[in-house]
Scaffold this motif. Structure first.
Motif, mmCIF file in Angstrom:
data_model
loop_
_atom_site.group_PDB
_atom_site.id
_atom_site.type_symbol
_atom_site.label_atom_id
_atom_site.label_comp_id
_atom_site.label_asym_id
_atom_site.label_seq_id
_atom_site.Cartn_x
_atom_site.Cartn_y
_atom_site.Cartn_z
ATOM 1 N N MET A 18 34.542 34.153 38.749
ATOM 2 C CA MET A 18 35.643 34.782 37.938
ATOM 3 C C MET A 18 34.817 34.847 35.939
ATOM 4 O O MET A 18 34.421 35.819 35.674
ATOM 5 C CB MET A 18 35.923 33.737 37.365
ATOM 6 N N THR A 147 41.802 41.377 24.140
ATOM 7 C CA THR A 147 43.623 41.440 24.767
ATOM 8 C C THR A 147 43.256 42.980 25.958
ATOM 9 O O THR A 147 43.763 42.207 27.213
ATOM 10 C CB THR A 147 44.586 41.360 23.737
ATOM 11 N N PHE A 150 41.084 41.671 28.778
ATOM 12 C CA PHE A 150 41.619 40.560 29.656
ATOM 13 C C PHE A 150 42.140 41.115 30.792
ATOM 14 O O PHE A 150 42.791 40.493 31.909
ATOM 15 C CB PHE A 150 42.751 39.847 28.232
ATOM 16 N N VAL A 151 43.254 42.446 30.302
ATOM 17 C CA VAL A 151 44.709 42.948 30.987
ATOM 18 C C VAL A 151 43.864 43.690 32.076
ATOM 19 O O VAL A 151 43.892 43.642 33.168
ATOM 20 C CB VAL A 151 45.140 43.306 30.061
ATOM 21 N N LEU A 153 41.062 43.006 33.193
ATOM 22 C CA LEU A 153 39.765 42.109 34.195
ATOM 23 C C LEU A 153 41.171 41.722 35.505
ATOM 24 O O LEU A 153 40.355 41.885 36.698
ATOM 25 C CB LEU A 153 40.000 40.903 34.082
ATOM 26 N N VAL A 154 41.887 41.792 35.404
ATOM 27 C CA VAL A 154 42.863 41.842 36.334
ATOM 28 C C VAL A 154 43.842 42.778 37.210
ATOM 29 O O VAL A 154 43.452 43.080 38.290
ATOM 30 C CB VAL A 154 44.401 41.432 35.871
ATOM 31 N N LYS A 155 44.064 44.221 36.052
ATOM 32 C CA LYS A 155 44.300 45.741 36.838
ATOM 33 C C LYS A 155 42.890 45.633 37.226
ATOM 34 O O LYS A 155 43.402 47.379 38.266
ATOM 35 C CB LYS A 155 44.612 46.385 36.042
ATOM 36 N N GLU A 157 40.995 45.116 40.277
ATOM 37 C CA GLU A 157 41.234 44.332 40.885
ATOM 38 C C GLU A 157 40.726 46.126 42.175
ATOM 39 O O GLU A 157 41.877 47.061 42.513
ATOM 40 C CB GLU A 157 41.588 42.785 41.789
ATOM 41 N N SER B 19 40.623 37.748 39.567
ATOM 42 C CA SER B 19 42.370 37.918 39.699
ATOM 43 C C SER B 19 43.592 36.969 40.190
ATOM 44 O O SER B 19 43.900 36.530 38.969
ATOM 45 C CB SER B 19 42.440 39.192 40.301
ATOM 46 N N LEU B 22 43.417 34.009 37.241
ATOM 47 C CA LEU B 22 44.337 34.622 35.861
ATOM 48 C C LEU B 22 45.496 34.688 35.783
ATOM 49 O O LEU B 22 46.200 34.903 35.512
ATOM 50 C CB LEU B 22 42.869 36.757 35.711
ATOM 51 N N LYS B 23 46.108 35.587 37.680
ATOM 52 C CA LYS B 23 47.116 35.626 37.668
ATOM 53 C C LYS B 23 48.585 34.136 37.224
ATOM 54 O O LYS B 23 49.779 34.526 37.287
ATOM 55 C CB LYS B 23 47.247 36.328 39.188
ATOM 56 N N LEU B 25 47.719 31.976 34.778
ATOM 57 C CA LEU B 25 48.833 31.754 33.874
ATOM 58 C C LEU B 25 49.733 32.062 33.955
ATOM 59 O O LEU B 25 49.604 33.544 33.561
ATOM 60 C CB LEU B 25 46.969 32.461 32.717
ATOM 61 N N LEU B 110 51.190 36.125 32.057
ATOM 62 C CA LEU B 110 50.456 35.932 30.531
ATOM 63 C C LEU B 110 49.893 37.498 30.663
ATOM 64 O O LEU B 110 49.968 37.963 29.647
ATOM 65 C CB LEU B 110 49.225 35.485 30.547
ATOM 66 N N VAL B 111 49.685 37.938 31.989
ATOM 67 C CA VAL B 111 48.715 39.511 31.789
ATOM 68 C C VAL B 111 50.141 39.754 31.511
ATOM 69 O O VAL B 111 49.396 41.174 31.117
ATOM 70 C CB VAL B 111 47.782 39.612 32.771
ATOM 71 N N ALA B 114 50.505 40.884 28.160
ATOM 72 C CA ALA B 114 49.461 40.919 27.161
ATOM 73 C C ALA B 114 49.657 42.161 27.526
ATOM 74 O O ALA B 114 49.106 43.089 26.105
ATOM 75 C CB ALA B 114 48.287 40.237 27.645
ATOM 76 N N THR B 115 49.875 43.009 28.377
ATOM 77 C CA THR B 115 50.216 44.272 28.742
ATOM 78 C C THR B 115 51.124 44.892 28.239
ATOM 79 O O THR B 115 51.100 45.647 26.765
ATOM 80 C CB THR B 115 50.496 43.946 30.002
ATOM 81 N N LEU B 117 51.938 43.143 24.032
ATOM 82 C CA LEU B 117 51.471 43.895 23.401
ATOM 83 C C LEU B 117 50.510 44.884 23.435
ATOM 84 O O LEU B 117 50.313 45.127 22.248
ATOM 85 C CB LEU B 117 50.473 41.933 23.123
ATOM 86 N N ILE B 118 49.844 45.770 24.458
ATOM 87 C CA ILE B 118 48.998 46.407 24.293
ATOM 88 C C ILE B 118 49.738 48.012 24.281
ATOM 89 O O ILE B 118 49.481 48.664 23.588
ATOM 90 C CB ILE B 118 47.563 46.138 25.803
ATOM 91 N N ILE B 146 45.967 34.864 23.936
ATOM 92 C CA ILE B 146 45.245 35.916 24.960
ATOM 93 C C ILE B 146 44.103 35.455 24.246
ATOM 94 O O ILE B 146 42.867 35.661 25.795
ATOM 95 C CB ILE B 146 45.845 37.477 24.420
ATOM 96 N N ALA B 149 42.306 32.055 25.799
ATOM 97 C CA ALA B 149 42.872 32.075 26.975
ATOM 98 C C ALA B 149 42.040 33.342 27.680
ATOM 99 O O ALA B 149 40.999 32.414 28.156
ATOM 100 C CB ALA B 149 43.998 32.947 28.039
#
Lengths: 157, 157
Positions: A18, A147, A150-151, A153-155, A157, B19, B22-23, B25, B110-111, B114-115, B117-118, B146, B149
């Protein structure tokens, strides 16, 4: 195509993988376009620019277009609470100025820039190029950029 | 202690491991303490509170301590540009109000927060608990949380 299931040798734990991914991210991959104002414009005009551009931080440059200061929403809000006529106060009076400004470079690691944002308790860093007569501003790196990373990195995959 | 080098079976690629981490969190792991003001306080007092507490977003509550609005630095800066006497304008006139407010819960990922917020282009979300007569504010989740993190994920290895 990379294998999705199976034994494979990495020599690393999950957390290290990671971190490797995160460590690849650079400022150049994420930063936004900077908005600059001249150091002679009024506080009133700077606030207007901030609303027109819908951003939270302006960078202030001199006649040679080199970085001399930073204006945050907090700086401007503080200025409006004084008894000054905002159209008559130039921004260089209220801005945060060199050498109190923290900058970053486009090849810096994103995590190092993020660390600067946290440690200095600021919302944005100017992305600069060193020139003979100062620093040219080429970008803006904000907590919003981090931010988004961060988003992603997860989306991603 | 976990192994640092070797063969191991995960059934997952590096990106997937990242992921997963991250997931895990959640909002509850990262959020800050909220600062609230009553909906009858003046804009002037709200700005003073924002500077005293050194935060960028205030949450506005009614007499029953339930969430009714949000005040950002941007909202307050806009208010100072009007011709109003700031000590005479109550915050409920200028705040962003329910149902235009986006909230999150302490068990949200958290993700996902964060989404929000964006996508909503905001700096902070109130962390709430649903009550019979409204939503109680128990936390504040910001782009700063965020960003922290993000930094922790790398430094934590």
């Amino acid at each position: 195509a990379r294998p999705r299931v199976g034994y494979f040798y990495t020599g690393k734990t999950g957390t290290e993988l990671m971190s490797d991914q995160l460590k690849k991210l650079k400022v150049r991959d994420q930063h936004s376009v900077p908005v600059v104002v001249n150091d002679q414009v009024s506080v009133y005009d700077a606030i207007t620019t901030m609303f027109l551009e819908d951003i939270g931080t302006l960078f202030v440059v001199n006649q040679q277009s080199m970085l001399v200061g930073v204006l945050s929403r907090k700086d401007l809000l503080r200025a409006t609470m004084g008894n000054q006529e905002l159209s008559e106060v130039p921004v260089h009076i209220i801005m945060t100025r060199i050498p109190k400004i923290t900058v970053c470079y486009k090849d810096d690691l994103l995590v190092d820039a993020a660390t600067k944002l946290i440690e200095n308790q600021i919302d944005a860093l100017p992305v600069v190029i060193d020139r003979q007569d100062g620093q040219e501003v080429i970008g803006r790196l904000t907590k919003t950029n981090i931010t988004k990373a961060f988003v992603d990195l997860v989306k991603d995959e």
